[in-house]
Design an enzyme around this catalytic site. Structure first.
Site, PDB file in Angstrom:
ATOM      1  N   CYS A 142      29.970 -35.913  49.206  1.00  0.00           N
ATOM      2  CA  CYS A 142      31.388 -36.265  49.209  1.00  0.00           C
ATOM      3  C   CYS A 142      31.682 -37.424  50.180  1.00  0.00           C
ATOM      4  O   CYS A 142      31.180 -38.518  49.987  1.00  0.00           O
ATOM      5  CB  CYS A 142      32.252 -35.037  49.502  1.00  0.00           C
ATOM      6  SG  CYS A 142      33.985 -35.269  49.033  1.00  0.00           S
ATOM      7  N   HIS A 235      31.412 -31.676  44.917  1.00  0.00           N
ATOM      8  CA  HIS A 235      31.083 -30.499  45.734  1.00  0.00           C
ATOM      9  C   HIS A 235      30.425 -29.437  44.861  1.00  0.00           C
ATOM     10  O   HIS A 235      30.971 -28.338  44.664  1.00  0.00           O
ATOM     11  CB  HIS A 235      32.349 -29.932  46.375  1.00  0.00           C
ATOM     12  CG  HIS A 235      32.823 -30.696  47.565  1.00  0.00           C
ATOM     13  ND1 HIS A 235      32.166 -30.694  48.777  1.00  0.00           N
ATOM     14  CD2 HIS A 235      33.897 -31.508  47.724  1.00  0.00           C
ATOM     15  CE1 HIS A 235      32.817 -31.454  49.643  1.00  0.00           C
ATOM     16  NE2 HIS A 235      33.866 -31.962  49.029  1.00  0.00           N
ATOM     17  N   GLU A 237      28.236 -27.551  45.642  1.00  0.00           N
ATOM     18  CA  GLU A 237      27.904 -26.389  46.462  1.00  0.00           C
ATOM     19  C   GLU A 237      29.059 -25.393  46.594  1.00  0.00           C
ATOM     20  O   GLU A 237      28.870 -24.270  47.093  1.00  0.00           O
ATOM     21  CB  GLU A 237      27.475 -26.837  47.863  1.00  0.00           C
ATOM     22  CG  GLU A 237      28.588 -27.191  48.833  1.00  0.00           C
ATOM     23  CD  GLU A 237      29.207 -28.563  48.617  1.00  0.00           C
ATOM     24  OE1 GLU A 237      30.147 -28.917  49.357  1.00  0.00           O
ATOM     25  OE2 GLU A 237      28.749 -29.298  47.705  1.00  0.00           O
TER      26      GLU A 237
END
Length: 301
Positions: A142, A235, A237
């Site tokens: 990011c 993102h 994750e």
């Protein structure tokens, strides 16, 4: 899986609630196999949540991993107890002369600042440069992806009219590298950011390869130096509830925020979350560990 982390790290108990058990594996490396050394430079304010997100993905590999949590010395965290940082984290000075097989550098909530106005920019630039010599492959996530592309290549960022917020469909521009091995033709990724980088700026640099993008959210994945640097603008994750928590947080603060796109069923916040990015996230991290971090697989690159 074997993941060597501190037995008292809050992520251990948090992941147990998801039926992910780490404690029995801690410090249990066997035989002569050498674990992969990975550093996580955590720039996010909610550090415990971020630790858990990445450990959730790393734990799913059959490889042995020794994880070091790293913090910025020149920045004092307002959202994480000092005791937690002192117990579980190391400063950059502590690892300056070490080498790592992999490194993850997270995003940070400073994207609307000019890079040079970020209080820890000088220290971060030093870490970026250090990683090119001491880390086999670094994942920039990011804001860190935007910052590193600016630092290494002068790629600018652009402020968006409104926050890029939701789950977006992506496609591959390059499908022959190990990082995207097994990817579907279309896959989904969470995004939560106020700025973007643009494909025309990436394509100006022959050292950069645009791997994946989205018609809606733009550039997603860029690679340099055969995967020594991997820049990820989304993102992947994120845990399922992450965007919901951000949405509620911003509403409670009275900030301008729209419903996260393509996130709730029928785009209705009163309905459940539709999780459609976990398979991509797990595959991407497995590919990164297997083909870029694990030295025994480097001949495949």
């Amino acid at each position: 899986m074997h993941l060597n982390i501190h037995k008292d790290l809050p992520a251990v108990e948090l992941l147990k609630k998801e039926n992910i058990f780490l404690s029995d594996e801690l410090n249990s490396f066997q035989g002569n196999a050498k674990p992969l050394k990975i550093a996580l430079l955590n720039l996010m304010p909610t550090k415990i949540i971020t630790e858990t997100d990445f450990i959730r993905l790393l734990h799913d590999s059959p490889l042995m991993i020794d994880l070091d949590l790293i913090k910025i010395k020149s920045h004092k965290s307002k959202n994480t107890p000092e005791e937690h940082l002192n117990t579980f984290y190391r400063n950059f000075e502590d690892i300056r002369y070490d080498n790592y097989d992999g490194m993850i550098i997270t995003g940070a909530p400073v994207e609307l600042l000019e890079y040079e106005d970020v209080t820890y920019w000088t220290e971060l630039q030093e870490i970026f440069d250090w990683a090119t010599k001491h880390v086999s492959s670094t994942l920039y996530i990011c804001w860190a992806a935007q910052a590193a592309l600016y630092h290494f290549f002068g790629v600018p960022k652009y402020e968006l009219d409104r926050k890029m917020f939701g789950i977006f469909k992506h496609t591959l521009q390059e499908n022959k590298i190990p990082l995207v091995r097994g990817f579907d033709d279309e896959f989904y990724v969470p995004h939560s950011r106020h700025t973007e980088i643009r494909r025309e700026d990436i394509l100006k640099h022959p050292e950069l390869t645009l791997i994946s993008e989205s018609e809606d959210s733009g550039v997603y994945m860029v690679v340099a130096r055969n995967g020594r640097e991997i820049f990820i603008t989304g993102h992947s994750e994120y845990a399922p509830e992450a965007l919901n928590n951000e949405y509620i947080r911003d509403i409670n603060k009275g900030l301008p925020i729209h419903i996260p796109y393509n996130y709730y069923i029928d785009n209705d916040p009163q309905k459940p979350i539709s999780v459609r990015w976990r398979a991509h996230a797990n595959l991407m991290f497995k590919n990164w560990l297997n083909y870029y971090v694990n030295h025994s697989s480097h001949s495949d690159l």
